[in-house]
Write a protein that holds these residues in place. Structure first.
Motif, PDB file in Angstrom:
ATOM      1  N   ASN A  81      44.348  43.267  41.523  1.00  0.00           N
ATOM      2  CA  ASN A  81      43.217  42.390  41.219  1.00  0.00           C
ATOM      3  C   ASN A  81      42.264  42.222  42.401  1.00  0.00           C
ATOM      4  OD1 ASN A  81      44.875  40.929  42.871  1.00  0.00           O
ATOM      5  ND2 ASN A  81      44.843  39.047  41.639  1.00  0.00           N
ATOM      6  N   ILE A  82      42.340  43.134  43.375  1.00  0.00           N
ATOM      7  CA  ILE A  82      41.441  43.103  44.524  1.00  0.00           C
ATOM      8  C   ILE A  82      40.521  44.306  44.448  1.00  0.00           C
ATOM      9  CG2 ILE A  82      41.231  43.053  47.036  1.00  0.00           C
ATOM     10  CD1 ILE A  82      42.581  40.597  45.840  1.00  0.00           C
ATOM     11  N   GLY A  83      39.209  44.067  44.545  1.00  0.00           N
ATOM     12  CA  GLY A  83      38.229  45.131  44.396  1.00  0.00           C
ATOM     13  C   GLY A  83      37.976  45.888  45.687  1.00  0.00           C
ATOM     14  N   SER A  87      42.253  53.911  39.203  1.00  0.00           N
ATOM     15  CA  SER A  87      43.019  53.804  40.444  1.00  0.00           C
ATOM     16  C   SER A  87      44.066  54.904  40.491  1.00  0.00           C
ATOM     17  CB  SER A  87      43.707  52.438  40.553  1.00  0.00           C
ATOM     18  OG  SER A  87      44.568  52.395  41.678  1.00  0.00           O
ATOM     19  N   VAL A  88      44.435  55.324  41.696  1.00  0.00           N
ATOM     20  CA  VAL A  88      45.506  56.295  41.868  1.00  0.00           C
ATOM     21  C   VAL A  88      46.857  55.667  41.560  1.00  0.00           C
ATOM     22  CG1 VAL A  88      45.868  55.796  44.327  1.00  0.00           C
ATOM     23  CG2 VAL A  88      46.367  58.097  43.436  1.00  0.00           C
ATOM     24  N   PRO A  90      37.994  34.832  42.054  1.00  0.00           N
ATOM     25  CA  PRO A  90      38.277  35.397  40.725  1.00  0.00           C
ATOM     26  C   PRO A  90      38.850  36.802  40.840  1.00  0.00           C
ATOM     27  CG  PRO A  90      36.062  34.447  40.824  1.00  0.00           C
ATOM     28  CD  PRO A  90      36.580  34.473  42.226  1.00  0.00           C
ATOM     29  N   ALA A  91      39.642  37.184  39.871  1.00  0.00           N
ATOM     30  CA  ALA A  91      40.237  38.519  39.864  1.00  0.00           C
ATOM     31  C   ALA A  91      39.143  39.582  39.806  1.00  0.00           C
ATOM     32  CB  ALA A  91      41.175  38.664  38.679  1.00  0.00           C
ATOM     33  N   GLN A  92      39.286  40.588  40.622  1.00  0.00           N
ATOM     34  CA  GLN A  92      38.309  41.682  40.679  1.00  0.00           C
ATOM     35  C   GLN A  92      38.962  42.923  40.058  1.00  0.00           C
ATOM     36  OE1 GLN A  92      37.358  41.882  44.863  1.00  0.00           O
ATOM     37  NE2 GLN A  92      35.990  40.106  44.775  1.00  0.00           N
ATOM     38  N   TYR A 129      43.840  42.076  58.056  1.00  0.00           N
ATOM     39  CA  TYR A 129      43.937  40.616  58.023  1.00  0.00           C
ATOM     40  C   TYR A 129      43.063  40.033  56.919  1.00  0.00           C
ATOM     41  CZ  TYR A 129      45.739  41.678  62.686  1.00  0.00           C
ATOM     42  OH  TYR A 129      46.433  42.208  63.734  1.00  0.00           O
ATOM     43  N   LEU A 130      41.886  40.639  56.711  1.00  0.00           N
ATOM     44  CA  LEU A 130      40.999  40.132  55.663  1.00  0.00           C
ATOM     45  C   LEU A 130      41.608  40.341  54.284  1.00  0.00           C
ATOM     46  CD1 LEU A 130      38.308  38.841  54.963  1.00  0.00           C
ATOM     47  CD2 LEU A 130      37.276  41.113  54.935  1.00  0.00           C
ATOM     48  N   ARG A 131      42.313  41.444  54.109  1.00  0.00           N
ATOM     49  CA  ARG A 131      42.967  41.665  52.815  1.00  0.00           C
ATOM     50  C   ARG A 131      44.028  40.592  52.555  1.00  0.00           C
ATOM     51  NH1 ARG A 131      42.162  45.527  49.381  1.00  0.00           N
ATOM     52  NH2 ARG A 131      40.813  47.273  49.940  1.00  0.00           N
ATOM     53  N   GLN A 132      44.709  40.166  53.607  1.00  0.00           N
ATOM     54  CA  GLN A 132      45.688  39.092  53.446  1.00  0.00           C
ATOM     55  C   GLN A 132      44.994  37.797  53.040  1.00  0.00           C
ATOM     56  OE1 GLN A 132      48.385  38.542  56.753  1.00  0.00           O
ATOM     57  NE2 GLN A 132      48.594  36.364  56.314  1.00  0.00           N
ATOM     58  N   VAL A 133      43.840  37.522  53.669  1.00  0.00           N
ATOM     59  CA  VAL A 133      43.073  36.323  53.305  1.00  0.00           C
ATOM     60  C   VAL A 133      42.640  36.402  51.851  1.00  0.00           C
ATOM     61  CG1 VAL A 133      40.960  35.023  53.767  1.00  0.00           C
ATOM     62  CG2 VAL A 133      42.278  35.961  55.676  1.00  0.00           C
ATOM     63  N   VAL A 134      42.142  37.567  51.448  1.00  0.00           N
ATOM     64  CA  VAL A 134      41.678  37.745  50.068  1.00  0.00           C
ATOM     65  C   VAL A 134      42.824  37.547  49.086  1.00  0.00           C
ATOM     66  CG1 VAL A 134      40.739  39.425  48.434  1.00  0.00           C
ATOM     67  CG2 VAL A 134      39.770  39.246  50.736  1.00  0.00           C
ATOM     68  N   GLN A 135      43.990  38.082  49.398  1.00  0.00           N
ATOM     69  CA  GLN A 135      45.145  37.918  48.508  1.00  0.00           C
ATOM     70  C   GLN A 135      45.557  36.458  48.391  1.00  0.00           C
ATOM     71  OE1 GLN A 135      47.961  40.566  50.310  1.00  0.00           O
ATOM     72  NE2 GLN A 135      47.051  42.422  49.422  1.00  0.00           N
ATOM     73  N   ASP A 136      45.498  35.719  49.499  1.00  0.00           N
ATOM     74  CA  ASP A 136      45.816  34.291  49.451  1.00  0.00           C
ATOM     75  C   ASP A 136      44.834  33.546  48.555  1.00  0.00           C
ATOM     76  OD1 ASP A 136      47.886  34.767  51.156  1.00  0.00           O
ATOM     77  OD2 ASP A 136      46.923  33.930  52.941  1.00  0.00           O
ATOM     78  N   LEU A 137      43.530  33.876  48.672  1.00  0.00           N
ATOM     79  CA  LEU A 137      42.514  33.196  47.863  1.00  0.00           C
ATOM     80  C   LEU A 137      42.629  33.586  46.391  1.00  0.00           C
ATOM     81  CD1 LEU A 137      39.407  33.503  50.232  1.00  0.00           C
ATOM     82  CD2 LEU A 137      40.849  31.507  49.858  1.00  0.00           C
ATOM     83  N   ALA A 138      42.990  34.846  46.141  1.00  0.00           N
ATOM     84  CA  ALA A 138      43.176  35.275  44.751  1.00  0.00           C
ATOM     85  C   ALA A 138      44.372  34.570  44.130  1.00  0.00           C
ATOM     86  CB  ALA A 138      43.353  36.783  44.694  1.00  0.00           C
ATOM     87  N   ALA A 139      45.449  34.405  44.921  1.00  0.00           N
ATOM     88  CA  ALA A 139      46.646  33.736  44.410  1.00  0.00           C
ATOM     89  C   ALA A 139      46.382  32.261  44.129  1.00  0.00           C
ATOM     90  CB  ALA A 139      47.789  33.881  45.416  1.00  0.00           C
ATOM     91  N   SER A 140      45.504  31.642  44.929  1.00  0.00           N
ATOM     92  CA  SER A 140      45.211  30.217  44.728  1.00  0.00           C
ATOM     93  C   SER A 140      44.139  29.981  43.678  1.00  0.00           C
ATOM     94  CB  SER A 140      44.758  29.588  46.047  1.00  0.00           C
ATOM     95  OG  SER A 140      43.519  30.136  46.475  1.00  0.00           O
ATOM     96  N   GLY A 141      43.517  31.066  43.171  1.00  0.00           N
ATOM     97  CA  GLY A 141      42.476  30.929  42.162  1.00  0.00           C
ATOM     98  C   GLY A 141      41.099  30.682  42.745  1.00  0.00           C
ATOM     99  N   GLU A 142      40.963  30.631  44.073  1.00  0.00           N
ATOM    100  CA  GLU A 142      39.647  30.410  44.686  1.00  0.00           C
ATOM    101  C   GLU A 142      38.767  31.644  44.600  1.00  0.00           C
ATOM    102  OE1 GLU A 142      40.076  27.788  48.488  1.00  0.00           O
ATOM    103  OE2 GLU A 142      42.011  28.800  48.206  1.00  0.00           O
TER     104      GLU A 142
END
Length: 675
Positions: free
Chosen positions: A598-600, A591-592, A584-586, A569-582
């Motif tokens: 853009n999520i660290g 990576s494999v 910053p891209a990590q 669920y937290l990853r979904q929250v993070v993706q929403d915030l990344a999409a809204s620009g709140e």
């Protein structure tokens, strides 16, 4: 909202229906519904056997049974206790939560009553199933297989008990739907066979006169004296479980089904009494050891069906205490009397829950009881002693509920005086059971209460140091730490799970962990609170950023049917915030996957408090906090509760902030000098 509106709202989720009434019959009445299997047997044995049976004995003893069920079960629990619910949940802990503001000392009867009920619940499956399996011996064909070897009875009993606890995970709704029709047939069988014998001797209806019971209690023909009440009390041992199970089925469904259940029970008792009077002088019955009127009064052709049905009913009887135990422990956890445990809601109503740890502990306890006592006679001697303590504790709490919450003036005093006196008589009469096995349930109750006391006292020590700090005051430090290259980046995102729901404040231990215990540098810090909602399928979140792009206060609002997979669920929250620009891209270079995204990285930090040796606390407090932490470790890890088994999780111990003992100043010596 007025009282009636609150009550209606609390039970709106479980309406009265035929389906729900079947669940009620299957889940709630198992314990009290199997009492006719052994109550009359215990009364006859306590009075010297069938050779001592007279009409005075039968009518007097039955009168005591009838009015015990009427006063304790119908009046106290069905008519009064069921009105005292906490958002639809019943039981002594739910009752305590309603009256705890009336005095801190009320925690004592709440813990004592809850511990006694849980302890007695461990004995219930053992005694009911063993009694039923022993009843199989009354069938010649089965007796030829079982013989008199008690070890075979024990083996069959253990197999049934283990199977019963294993099916708990599928939920009481499914169990109730399966058990409901069977228990309906069981009660119809009790009522039908009882009515048959009542019609043969209608004079047995004279037992409905309470004066008969009072006169017999004081009669010299009562060979057991006041101790006969200990056997009569067995007829109502399921009443407290009935109250605890209210959250599983709803109050309305208990109201709708109890009249039917009570009529069937009383007809069964009176039918057994009528048979005893008609067969008091039968020489063929004199030589039967442990004569059980419930089975013996039936025609040989009907007995196999009766024994089979009673065996299934005995299995179902265990369900009332098991489901009641789940509710009790859940309430105790909410009141911080027990550790938080992993809870599942396998049905569509919040009251129907399953707690794996409680289930496993009760299973082990039941197995120990069967192996320790071996036969039902020894178990019945221990049965019911602890539950009298629970009933007296419930009466005390109900007094405050009626007096303070319902604002009644005179009625609560009458209620408390009458029922404490009545239950006091039952308690005294049951004391003889202590040395015959009652010690086991008392020891179990003492152990459970010890856990509650340690947890409660340990929490009190913790609460003295619990401090919330304004999160905004630490934003500048967190910003400097994020940009400080002198410290290694621990993770792109560091996550703390918090208990407090206040958005603007944070637990001091979390701030201490980030800033003082080797600064934990990250690109973003996440403070996540999980709140279980009353609606089953709520799935929402809120985020406070405080005007930053590196501090996020997240509230997850999850319905009780939603699996708490915080990582996903937290990853979904993070993706929403990344999409809204709140957020910053990590970006990261390795990576494999072909496209790293853009999520660290994420690291979850679990805080554990630790009492330092030099903390200035009383020895009893030090013991309490130490025992609490031992209990907490045994209860499981939050990483499992919140679905973080496959995540990067670290446990960090922080000191319990208390007053430290004064330490004398040390004398500094020269390098070559010795004191």
């Amino acid at each position: 909202m007025n009282q009636k509106a609150k009550e209606a709202a609390s039970h709106a989720a479980i309406p009265v229906s035929i389906s729900a009434m079947l669940v009620t019959l299957g889940v709630v009445y198992g314990d009290i519904g199997t009492s006719p299997m052994y109550v009359t047997k215990a009364l006859v044995a306590g009075n010297g056997g069938i050779g001592s049976v007279t009409q005075e004995f039968v009518l007097g003893a039955l009168s005591l049974v009838v009015w015990t069920v009427t006063l304790l079960t119908t009046v106290k629990y069905v008519l009064i206790s069921l009105r005292a619910d906490n958002h639809g949940e019943g039981g002594i802990f739910a009752l305590y939560s309603l009256v705890k503001r009336c005095g801190k000392w009320l925690i004592i009867p709440a813990m004592l009553g809850g511990a006694a009920l849980l302890a007695d619940g461990i004995l219930t499956p053992a005694v009911t199933v063993t009694t039923a399996i022993e009843g199989l011996r009354t069938i010649p064909a089965v007796h030829a297989v079982l013989g008199d070897d008690q070890g075979r009875v024990v083996a069959i009993t253990l197999a049934i008990i283990i199977a019963l606890f294993l099916v708990q995970r599928i939920g009481t709704a499914k169990i109730g739907h399966a058990f409901g029709p069977i228990m309906t047939l069981w009660f119809l069988f009790l009522g039908g066979t009882g009515l048959f014998f009542v019609c043969q001797y209608p004079a047995v209806l004279l037992c409905l006169n309470p004066l008969r019971g009072i006169a017999f209690l004081l009669s010299p023909n009562n060979h057991a004296g006041i101790m006969i009440l200990g056997s009569c009390f067995l007829a109502t041992t399921g009443a407290e479980a009935l109250y605890s199970d209210m959250g599983h089925v709803g109050r309305g469904n208990i109201y709708a089904t109890w009249p039917f259940v009570k009529c069937c029970l009383l007809l069964s008792y009176m039918g057994q009494g009528a048979w005893l009077i008609n067969n008091a002088g039968n020489p063929e019955l004199m030589g039967i050891a442990d004569l059980n009127p419930f089975y013996q009064m039936l025609a040989p052709s009907l007995r196999p069906f009766a024994v089979g049905l009673s065996t299934v009913a005995a299995i179902i009887a265990s369900q009332a205490l098991i489901t009641g135990a789940f509710s009790l422990v859940s309430e105790a956890s909410r009141l911080d009397l027990m550790p938080h445990m992993q809870v599942f809601y396998p049905a569509e109503t919040k009251g129907q829950l399953y707690i794996p740890m409680v289930n496993n502990v009760m299973l082990v306890g039941c197995v120990v009881v069967v192996l320790l006592f071996q036969n039902s006679a020894h178990m019945e001697a221990a049965y019911g002693l602890a539950i009298t303590l629970t009933m007296m504790c419930t009466t005390m709490l109900l007094f405050f509920y009626l007096h303070v919450e319902r604002n009644l003036k005179v009625a609560p005093w009458i209620f408390a005086a009458f029922f404490l006196l009545l239950e006091g008589f039952f308690f005294v009469s049951s004391l003889t059971k202590f040395f015959h096995g009652g010690y086991f349930t008392i020891l179990m109750a003492a152990l459970i209460m010890g856990i509650m006391v340690c947890w409660y006292n340990g929490t009190a020590v913790e609460q003295r140091q619990f401090t919330l700090l304004p999160l905004r005051s630490y934003l500048p430090q967190l910003k400097r730490l994020r940009d400080d290259d002198r410290y290694e980046l621990m993770s792109d995102n560091i996550v703390y799970l918090t208990k407090d729901t206040n958005t603007d404040y944070i637990d001091r231990d979390i701030v201490y962990s980030i800033l003082d215990k080797h600064p934990k540098r990250a690109r973003a810090w996440w403070f996540v609170n999980v709140e279980t909602m009353d609606e089953p399928h709520t799935f929402a979140y809120s985020v406070e950023t405080f005007g930053t792009d590196y501090v996020f206060r997240v509230h997850l609002y999850l319905g009780y049917k939603i699996n708490q997979r915080v990582n996903a669920y937290l990853r979904q929250v993070v993706q929403d915030l990344a999409a809204s620009g709140e957020l910053p891209a990590q970006t990261h270079d390795y990576s494999v996957y072909k496209d790293p995204g853009n999520i660290g990285t994420f690291k979850f930090v679990m805080i554990r408090k630790l009492l330092a040796p030099e903390s200035d606390v009383e020895p009893s407090e030090r013991t309490a906090i130490t025992l609490k932490y031992i209990i907490r470790r045994a209860a499981g890890t939050p990483a499992r509760w919140y679905g973080l088994e496959n995540s990067n999780v670290s446990f960090e111990y922080v000191p319990l902030f208390t007053k430290f003992k004064a330490v004398s100043k040390m004398q500094r010596l020269a390098p070559d000098e010795r004191p």
